[in-house]
Design a protein around this motif. Structure first.
Motif, PDB file in Angstrom:
ATOM      1  N   GLU A   1       1.260  12.674   4.895  1.00  0.00           N
ATOM      2  CA  GLU A   1       1.104  11.683   5.512  1.00  0.00           C
ATOM      3  C   GLU A   1       1.890  10.864   6.471  1.00  0.00           C
TER       4      GLU A   1
ATOM      5  N   GLU B   1      -8.871   5.423  -5.553  1.00  0.00           N
ATOM      6  CA  GLU B   1      -7.732   6.540  -6.265  1.00  0.00           C
ATOM      7  C   GLU B   1      -7.417   7.793  -4.855  1.00  0.00           C
ATOM      8  N   ASN B   2      -8.252   8.368  -4.873  1.00  0.00           N
ATOM      9  CA  ASN B   2      -7.768   9.387  -3.180  1.00  0.00           C
ATOM     10  C   ASN B   2      -8.222   8.378  -1.822  1.00  0.00           C
TER      11      ASN B   2
ATOM     12  N   ILE C   1      -8.134  -0.467  -3.954  1.00  0.00           N
ATOM     13  CA  ILE C   1      -7.057   0.274  -4.239  1.00  0.00           C
ATOM     14  C   ILE C   1      -7.779   1.819  -4.631  1.00  0.00           C
TER      15      ILE C   1
ATOM     16  N   LEU D   1       0.756  -1.501   0.350  1.00  0.00           N
ATOM     17  CA  LEU D   1      -0.112  -0.107   0.491  1.00  0.00           C
ATOM     18  C   LEU D   1       1.363   0.973  -0.337  1.00  0.00           C
ATOM     19  N   GLU D   2       2.186   1.398   0.598  1.00  0.00           N
ATOM     20  CA  GLU D   2       2.442   2.556   1.201  1.00  0.00           C
ATOM     21  C   GLU D   2       3.673   3.084  -0.236  1.00  0.00           C
ATOM     22  N   LYS D   3       3.603   1.714  -0.847  1.00  0.00           N
ATOM     23  CA  LYS D   3       4.895   2.536  -2.386  1.00  0.00           C
ATOM     24  C   LYS D   3       4.108   2.838  -2.705  1.00  0.00           C
ATOM     25  N   CYS D   4       2.238   2.886  -2.872  1.00  0.00           N
ATOM     26  CA  CYS D   4       1.643   3.428  -3.635  1.00  0.00           C
ATOM     27  C   CYS D   4       2.294   2.619  -5.696  1.00  0.00           C
TER      28      CYS D   4
ATOM     29  N   TYR E   1      -5.406   4.276   2.280  1.00  0.00           N
ATOM     30  CA  TYR E   1      -5.316   3.158   1.178  1.00  0.00           C
ATOM     31  C   TYR E   1      -6.143   2.886   0.358  1.00  0.00           C
TER      32      TYR E   1
END
Ligand code: SAM
Length: 281
Positions: A218, A209-210, A207, A138-141, A178
């Motif tokens: 963050e 988008e926003n 996931i 999640l954090e790596k987007c 996320y």
């Protein structure tokens, strides 16, 4: 070869002299209904799927039937001699040996899935690193649309809890930030070889988008969230003042400005309230 059949699996593993490593979270699926359901939920003919921990490839084979392409990352090099035998006949599957926590997943996605409309992650996760893997994804987007994973039932309940409910923790807030989340179905411990000590569940994270809330910073928000849930029995006032070293009076003022009671605990706060407090301290 039906890899979800316990006798087939047993004979394959004994022929290859393979023994399960608890330290790698090796509980292989032997329930023939689970992998097709996971695959159906995570991919279609235009999707590239990243699998973490294929084991002998039972889920990988099902994913290869529904997806355009599958790339499976496996840490255990002892499977180097088994996987070519179980997956060698599939031309849309590739196995990469390495640690999913350390490999450059963005690069792997770019390199292998350029011709796919979307990319998803699907896995029966090794339980010793469930949360770290999900948080890393999640954090790596990463350019992925969903994560469909088997986790311990208790972890599923925590990850998919409503923020503001008793089951929520810092990881729930992060997942909600996320993704939209749901528990798809539960899986009994007898569906694995060897059976783990707990039941499991398959969850799906779509996931976003926003994010559902706006935060200016963050890093600061997640640091605050971690501290808000650090000592679950304590009030927010006590846990945040001690872990982040913020004067209680300052926190009291912030809570009062937001019309939040002084005795509130982290688990009672909504995403919006957590964001509002974090912005003000
Ligand atoms: N997919 C198979 C199944 O459903 O039967 C095996 C799932 S088993 C729960 C987890 C798998 O993840 C094992 O094959 C294990 O060796 C592998 N694994 C453990 N840690 C890993 C890591 N850091 N990176 C990649 N694979 C890992």
């Amino acid at each position: 070869m039906n890899l979800a059949d316990i006798n087939t699996l047993k004979s394959l593993l004994s022929k290859e002299g393979f023994s399960f490593k608890k330290s790698l979270g090796q509980n292989f699926l032997i329930d023939p209904t689970v992998c097709p359901a996971m695959a159906e939920n995570s991919a279609d003919k235009n999707t590239g799927v990243l699998e973490i921990g294929p084991g002998v490839g039972v889920l990988t084979r099902e994913l290869s039937k529904v997806a355009k392409k599958v790339v499976a990352i496996e840490l255990d090099e002892r499977l180097k001699k088994i996987l070519p035998k179980t997956l060698g006949d599939l031309d849309n599957v590739e196995v990469i040996f390495g640690d999913a926590m350390k490999l450059d997943l963005e690069e792997i996605i770019k390199e292998h899935f350029a011709d796919c409309e979307s990319v998803s992650v699907c896995a029966n996760l090794p339980y010793y690193i469930t949360s770290p893997i999900i948080m890393m994804l999640l954090e790596k987007c990463l350019p992925i649309t969903s994560i469909t994973v088997m986790v311990q039932k208790e972890a599923a309940e925590r990850l998919c809890a409503e923020v503001g409910s008793r089951n929520a923790g810092a990881v729930t807030v992060a997942v909600t930030y996320y993704a939209e989340k749901e528990i798809l179905f539960e899986v009994d411990r007898s569906s694995f070889m060897p059976p783990p000590n707990v039941d499991s569940a398959v969850i799906k994270l779509n996931i976003r988008e926003n994010p559902p809330i706006t935060v200016a910073n963050e890093e600061k928000f997640f640091k605050f969230v971690k501290s808000a849930f650090a000592q679950r029995r304590k009030t927010l006032l006590n846990t945040v003042s001690s872990t982040l070293n913020i004067p209680k009076d300052k926190l009291r003022t912030v809570l009062s400005e937001l019309s939040i009671k002084e005795t509130v605990r982290g688990e009672e706060l909504t995403m919006e309230q957590l964001a509002q407090i974090s912005e003000r301290i």
